[in-house]
Design a protein around this motif. Sequence first.
Motif, mmCIF file in Angstrom:
data_model
loop_
_atom_site.group_PDB
_atom_site.id
_atom_site.type_symbol
_atom_site.label_atom_id
_atom_site.label_comp_id
_atom_site.label_asym_id
_atom_site.label_seq_id
_atom_site.Cartn_x
_atom_site.Cartn_y
_atom_site.Cartn_z
ATOM 1 N N THR A 63 14.899 12.569 -1.536
ATOM 2 C CA THR A 63 15.620 13.834 -1.576
ATOM 3 C C THR A 63 15.007 14.748 -0.536
ATOM 4 O O THR A 63 13.769 14.809 -0.409
ATOM 5 N N CYS A 64 15.835 15.428 0.242
ATOM 6 C CA CYS A 64 15.311 16.370 1.228
ATOM 7 C C CYS A 64 16.395 17.379 1.608
ATOM 8 O O CYS A 64 17.565 17.204 1.279
ATOM 9 N N ARG A 65 15.979 18.438 2.277
ATOM 10 C CA ARG A 65 16.939 19.383 2.840
ATOM 11 C C ARG A 65 17.599 18.697 4.023
ATOM 12 O O ARG A 65 16.937 18.263 4.960
ATOM 13 N N THR A 66 18.892 18.620 3.982
ATOM 14 C CA THR A 66 19.639 17.869 4.991
ATOM 15 C C THR A 66 20.286 18.836 5.969
ATOM 16 O O THR A 66 21.483 19.099 5.900
ATOM 17 N N THR A 67 19.468 19.340 6.882
ATOM 18 C CA THR A 67 19.972 20.269 7.894
ATOM 19 C C THR A 67 20.241 19.511 9.189
ATOM 20 O O THR A 67 19.874 18.349 9.342
ATOM 21 N N ALA A 68 20.848 20.206 10.122
ATOM 22 C CA ALA A 68 21.176 19.590 11.413
ATOM 23 C C ALA A 68 19.968 19.523 12.342
ATOM 24 O O ALA A 68 20.070 18.981 13.443
ATOM 25 N N THR A 69 18.813 20.046 11.927
ATOM 26 C CA THR A 69 17.668 20.082 12.837
ATOM 27 C C THR A 69 16.417 19.390 12.316
ATOM 28 O O THR A 69 15.452 19.264 13.053
ATOM 29 N N ASN A 70 16.415 18.943 11.081
ATOM 30 C CA ASN A 70 15.180 18.335 10.589
ATOM 31 C C ASN A 70 15.247 16.817 10.561
ATOM 32 O O ASN A 70 16.309 16.207 10.687
ATOM 33 N N ASN A 71 14.069 16.214 10.396
ATOM 34 C CA ASN A 71 13.931 14.765 10.383
ATOM 35 C C ASN A 71 12.886 14.396 9.342
ATOM 36 O O ASN A 71 11.773 14.911 9.364
ATOM 37 N N VAL A 72 13.262 13.521 8.421
ATOM 38 C CA VAL A 72 12.345 12.984 7.419
ATOM 39 C C VAL A 72 12.558 11.487 7.408
ATOM 40 O O VAL A 72 13.696 11.017 7.318
ATOM 41 N N GLN A 73 11.479 10.722 7.526
ATOM 42 C CA GLN A 73 11.656 9.282 7.477
ATOM 43 C C GLN A 73 10.553 8.630 6.661
ATOM 44 O O GLN A 73 9.430 9.120 6.597
ATOM 45 N N PHE A 74 10.935 7.539 6.006
ATOM 46 C CA PHE A 74 10.054 6.801 5.123
ATOM 47 C C PHE A 74 10.051 5.373 5.621
ATOM 48 O O PHE A 74 11.110 4.759 5.756
ATOM 49 N N ALA A 75 8.876 4.823 5.922
ATOM 50 C CA ALA A 75 8.764 3.461 6.428
ATOM 51 C C ALA A 75 8.067 2.581 5.398
ATOM 52 O O ALA A 75 7.135 3.015 4.709
ATOM 53 N N PHE A 76 8.532 1.354 5.281
ATOM 54 C CA PHE A 76 7.959 0.351 4.396
ATOM 55 C C PHE A 76 7.414 -0.768 5.269
ATOM 56 O O PHE A 76 8.050 -1.171 6.231
ATOM 57 N N GLY A 77 6.260 -1.320 4.908
ATOM 58 C CA GLY A 77 5.738 -2.443 5.679
ATOM 59 C C GLY A 77 4.437 -2.967 5.139
ATOM 60 O O GLY A 77 3.980 -2.598 4.058
ATOM 61 N N ARG A 78 3.830 -3.834 5.925
ATOM 62 C CA ARG A 78 2.548 -4.444 5.568
ATOM 63 C C ARG A 78 1.506 -4.018 6.580
ATOM 64 O O ARG A 78 1.669 -4.223 7.778
#
Length: 195
Positions: A63-78
């Motif tokens: 869940t995040c603020r979904t504006t035209a200028t922000n970026n949120v990313q979640f990465a999965f890995g080893r």
Amino acid sequence: MKRNLFVSLAAMGIAGGLALSAWALPPVHPVLPPVAYIDTETVTNVPVAAWQEHAGKFKFSLTCRTTATNNVQFAFGRDADDDGILSLEESDLVVGWDCGKWFLQGGYDAERIETAVGTGDGQTLAWTVRLSPRTAMPVSVTATVDGTPAFGGVDVGIFYSKNWNMFRLTGRGLADSAESPVVQILPDSLTILMR
């Protein structure tokens, strides 16, 4: 800029007809460090086991603020080199919000799949992966953005790997994007082994 991450892992199995065993790991609440550079990027890494015996579902939501200028990313890995950091090359799946669209890609160098489902003060991307009780491989996935189906036709295998041992949360932008990711491993509804 205060950012929180919630990771919850729980699973339960029933074996031998009457024996009951359960495990639960406490929730993890790391906070992203404040922005230190002009690029406004802040990052945190969270070690976690993505699979336990008798796991039946893998659930994720962001869940995040979904504006035209922000970026949120979640990465999965080893974290293959065990340095406590999930590097770009170690990331198997990257998902998040980027300046007006939700995206999904199988690693940082893979093709990006995007879906635009409105903008506003906040939205939630969520998915549930059903796992095979024998192989812990993904069987099916349900992905939505605020209840609207998303990423239809994407191979179910991209949404989960039992080999993941690290998550990486990254936030960029001038305003607090109020991100709140949740990762859960849930038990198979019931496993009975008869002898």
